[in-house]
Design a protein around this motif. Structure first.
Motif, short mmCIF file in Angstrom:
data_model
loop_
_atom_site.label_atom_id
_atom_site.label_comp_id
_atom_site.label_asym_id
_atom_site.label_seq_id
_atom_site.Cartn_x
_atom_site.Cartn_y
_atom_site.Cartn_z
N GLN A 196 0.82 -1.21 0.00
CA GLN A 196 0.00 0.00 0.00
C GLN A 196 0.86 1.27 0.00
OE1 GLN A 196 -0.28 -2.52 2.08
NE2 GLN A 196 -2.42 -3.24 2.19
N ASP A 197 2.08 1.16 0.59
CA ASP A 197 2.98 2.32 0.62
C ASP A 197 3.66 2.55 -0.72
OD1 ASP A 197 2.34 2.63 3.28
OD2 ASP A 197 4.08 1.50 4.00
N ILE A 198 3.68 1.51 -1.55
CA ILE A 198 4.39 1.58 -2.83
C ILE A 198 3.44 1.88 -3.98
CG2 ILE A 198 5.92 0.31 -4.39
CD1 ILE A 198 7.05 0.94 -1.55
N ALA A 199 2.20 1.35 -3.89
CA ALA A 199 1.27 1.49 -5.01
C ALA A 199 0.72 2.90 -5.13
CB ALA A 199 0.12 0.50 -4.83
N ASN A 200 0.37 3.26 -6.34
CA ASN A 200 -0.22 4.56 -6.62
C ASN A 200 -1.73 4.42 -6.46
OD1 ASN A 200 -0.61 7.18 -7.45
ND2 ASN A 200 -0.43 6.72 -9.64
N LEU A 201 -2.21 4.50 -5.19
CA LEU A 201 -3.62 4.31 -4.88
C LEU A 201 -4.33 5.65 -4.79
CD1 LEU A 201 -3.35 1.61 -2.08
CD2 LEU A 201 -4.10 1.25 -4.42
N PRO A 202 -5.61 5.70 -5.19
CA PRO A 202 -6.35 6.95 -5.02
C PRO A 202 -6.60 7.20 -3.55
CG PRO A 202 -7.81 5.21 -5.78
CD PRO A 202 -6.42 4.65 -5.80
N PRO A 203 -6.19 8.31 -3.00
CA PRO A 203 -6.42 8.58 -1.58
C PRO A 203 -7.90 8.77 -1.28
CG PRO A 203 -5.57 10.55 -2.66
CD PRO A 203 -5.50 9.43 -3.67
N VAL A 204 -8.22 8.60 -0.03
CA VAL A 204 -9.61 8.76 0.40
C VAL A 204 -10.12 10.15 0.04
CG1 VAL A 204 -11.16 8.83 2.38
CG2 VAL A 204 -9.35 7.10 2.24
#
Length: 786
Positions: A67-75
């Protein structure tokens, strides 16, 4: 980015490169460790989409959180979606409207065990209570647990009377935003989550939220291993698309918007049902998802004693067993509108205390209702009913729902599990150990599995195996349960007794040694159910019943005074000309003699009632007056003497078991009169009749007469009856030791007749022999001849 892909952010790529350096690795070193090609590795370090499973594997190899590495859409980004057009309350309302029909369709019914058709959830649902302290984690010793047990026949060993405060489960959900509900198999965990979903979508509970129900087993086994957010999105869209025409992209946006704003009630069911191979991934998903979207409410269920799951932000509670009121509520719902009434079920349940104990489990209560509904009663042979309950816990409950548990010890089939439980049951029951330490249970298990074909001979490995087997039996089947930290018992005393009997009958195959070890306990109250079960399980109960008969006859064999009592009972019975069995007449006189301590004991009250109703007040001439007057006077007599009657006096219960169709007030008055009344006594009672005014008891004249003369009339009646009681041949002097032996002898004979009438298999000749020699003096009993 593709749905099944992840890509690293610029900051994530930098962290990954640093991890490579610290581990003294090169990108090419990851080939073979996480995949078989260099291409995914190259894409990972250039920020391009990579298959999710490979992406996560690279991060784990580098000791990084994906989760720290992936380009996730923030809340925050999700929360911005839709801000220009709708407020959150409007979006929640729209989503609730779209998913309502699918929630109702999926979760408003239930079908368990051998139900022939689904039943409406609200038609059967009974409110659930929870314990805020987990039972198996209490720091109590065996002595403290025993103090919490009821002393009456070790009954409701649930096995322990839980004194912890019960909290309605709905209150617990309101109280805790993240709740882990633990419970035994069949405790009602899934049913409760379904109920929450229905209540929420109907606006009766947390109406400001959107309920989303996730069966974790289905999530774990979903194709392509989606993330939890992806799975929730896909399942919701698939359900809604069948009922509504809508724009898919817009609905996905709305779902994510609701989740991001913390307006969802997530119901995660069956954490324990996940296979070992999926466990690590699913646990990570739940932790990350609940942390990422922490403003939502989460309720998750799991069996007690499942693998050690730790969710730091979840509050753990335990489903409480049903109490008496919950059992009544469930029963009222179940039998509503059916030929069998709930009152009949509850009445029979109260008459069968061991069966009543099982009703504390919602699953087993359902089984009891199904069985009772079929025939209008519980089976006379209770071992058959208990076997069905055990099959439900050992086999059917998981099989019916398509759940395959990881088999902890491959050599332990269901039958071997039953053999193991039987061995533990007999060993602990013989020594009176209703509670036993975990290490003791593990020793029994080690000793058993050591002797299985191909078993591991390494002691350390055997110890580890025994720990896993114990945890598996608790987790998968709920038959052994932790009552406190490091202390176990059978889940119900009923099952402890069942497996004890099973060890004697099936495992030891009713050997002479096993049966002799059993019959020494024939006068011990706590072994009563074991005898009934052993007789019911036996393919042929002849030998066991004959051994019981010999042991019971020997109770009074060395006491000449008590042998004289048996001779007198027999002689009296032979002098009476009636159609009833000799054993019934002997039982009547036996009871008549041993209750002589009481002025008018229970059998005499029955005699008086019948005499009043049938002889003094002729019901043929005036039925209404006869009934009113006889009942009135009987109640007056009973009120006068009830304080002097001990509840432990030997009564007519033995007659009831010799002659099961007998009911106290319905017992043929001719039998009572033939047995109890000499001609002169009958004449004296008829003279008493002449003293009574021929008036309706409801008139003031009769009431005035009774106030003046009633007490004297009762005293004369008592005197007449006692003239018969005090005849020389009915007066016995019993010391305390005699009374104790009589009580043992009586209770053991009652047990023998219960066994004989329990729908067991016994030959006609043996049945006749036992009935014909019942209550005879030892000198008149001839050995059974085949």
């Amino acid at each position: 980015m593709a749905e099944r892909s992840l890509q690293a952010s610029q900051n994530g790529i930098q962290l990954a490169r640093q991890a490579l350096t610290s581990k003294r690795l090169f990108q090419k070193d990851l080939v073979g460790m996480v995949c078989q090609s260099r291409q995914p590795i190259s894409k990972f370090f250039t920020g391009k989409p990579v298959d999710r499973e490979i992406f996560v594997a690279i991060c784990e190899r580098l000791s990084l959180k994906w989760q720290d590495i992936a380009n996730l859409p923030p809340v925050d980004e999700l929360m911005k979606v839709g801000d220009n057009t709708s407020d959150i309350a409007t979006v929640v309302k729209e989503v609730r409207e779209k998913i309502k029909s699918i929630i109702e369709e999926r979760y408003s019914t239930m079908r368990v065990l051998d139900m022939t058709q689904p039943i409406g959830l609200n038609d059967i649902y009974t409110n659930v209570n929870i314990l805020e302290k987990i039972t198996g984690r209490r720091r109590l010793g065996i002595e403290e647990l025993l103090q919490q047990c009821t002393s009456d026949d070790f009954n409701h060993f649930g096995l322990v009377k839980i004194t912890e405060k019960r909290l309605p489960a709905l209150e617990a959900v309101e109280k805790h935003s993240k709740l882990m509900i633990l419970g035994k198999p069949g405790a009602g965990k899934t049913t409760f989550l379904k109920y929450l979903a229905i209540q929420c979508i109907r606006g009766e509970f947390q109406a400001e939220r959107v309920p989303i129900f996730i069966t974790l087993k289905d999530f774990a086994e979903a194709t392509n291993k989606p993330t939890l957010l992806e799975y929730i999105t896909e399942q919701t869209i698939n359900g809604v698309s069948k009922a509504h025409n809508f724009i898919k992209k817009e609905f996905i946006t709305s779902i994510h918007y609701v989740i991001a704003h913390g307006k969802t009630l997530f119901l995660l069911d069956g954490l324990d049902e996940i296979k070992e191979e999926d466990s690590k991934r699913v646990l990570r998903e739940i932790r990350d998802f609940s942390n990422h979207f922490q403003d939502n409410n989460f309720v998750m269920t799991c069996r007690i004693a499942a693998r050690e799951y730790t969710f730091e932000k979840f509050t753990e509670v335990e489903v409480a067993d049903f109490d008496d009121q919950q059992i009544v509520n469930f029963t009222n719902n179940w039998f509503k509108g059916k030929p069998v009434t709930p009152e009949t079920f509850i009445q029979r349940l109260k008459q069968n205390r061991r069966i009543q104990e099982l009703a504390a489990s919602p699953l087993l209560l359902t089984l009891l209702c199904l069985a009772f509904e079929e025939s209008g009663d519980f089976p006379a042979n209770r071992s058959e009913l208990y076997k069905e309950g055990l099959d439900a816990l050992l086999k059917k409950w998981d099989a019916k729902r398509g759940i395959q548990r990881d088999q902890v010890y491959k050599k332990l089939s269901v039958q071997r599990k039953e053999d193991l439980l039987s061995k533990i049951a007999l060993t602990t029951f013989e020594s009176g150990d209703y509670f036993f330490k975990q290490k003791i249970a593990e020793q029994y298990i080690t000793e058993y599995i050591r002797n299985l074909p191909g078993a591991n001979t390494d002691e350390e490995a055997l110890q580890l195996d025994s720990e896993e087997v114990l945890r598996s039996i608790e987790h998968h089947h709920g038959l052994l349960v932790a009552r406190a930290k490091g202390i176990y018992s059978f889940s119900h005393l009923t099952f402890h007794e069942y497996f004890t009997a099973r060890e004697i009958v099936f495992v030891k195959q009713s050997s002479e040694e096993a049966l002799q070890s059993l019959i020494v306990h024939v006068t011990e109250k706590r072994w009563r159910e074991v005898f009934l079960l052993a007789v019911g399980m036996s393919p042929n109960a002849d030998h066991l019943l004959l051994l019981m008969k010999d042991k019971i006859d020997a109770i009074l064999s060395d006491d000449e005074n008590l042998q004289n009592l048996l001779r007198w009972s027999n002689e009296k019975s032979l002098a009476v000309d009636s159609q009833y069995k000799k054993s019934i007449k002997r039982a009547f006189y036996f009871a008549f003699a041993v209750t002589n301590e009481v002025e008018i004991g229970y059998p005499r009250l029955v005699i008086v009632l019948h005499f009043l109703h049938k002889i003094i007040f002729n019901p043929v001439k005036n039925p209404s007056l006869a009934k009113k007057l006889s009942n009135f006077i009987f109640n007056e007599i009973f009120r006068e003497i009830s304080n002097n009657i001990s509840s432990k006096d030997v009564s007519l219960s033995l007659i009831h078991h010799i002659y099961p169709n007998y009911k106290v007030v319905g017992f043929d008055d001719k039998c009572i009169l033939f047995l109890a009344l000499a001609p002169q006594i009958k004449q004296a009672l008829l003279q008493l009749k002449e003293q009574l005014p021929t008036l309706d008891i409801e008139t003031n004249l009769f009431k005035q007469w009774w106030i003046i003369n009633g007490q004297n009339w009762i005293e004369q009646l008592s005197l007449v009856m006692n003239q018969y009681n005090d005849c020389p041949d009915t007066h016995w002097q019993f010391n305390q030791e005699d009374k104790n032996l009589i009580q043992q002898y009586h209770d053991a004979n009652v047990l023998l007749m219960e066994c004989l009438n329990s729908n067991c298999y016994v030959s006609y000749d043996v049945r006749q022999y036992i009935e014909n020699t019942l209550l005879l003096p030892i000198a008149e009993i001839k050995p059974y001849q085949q």
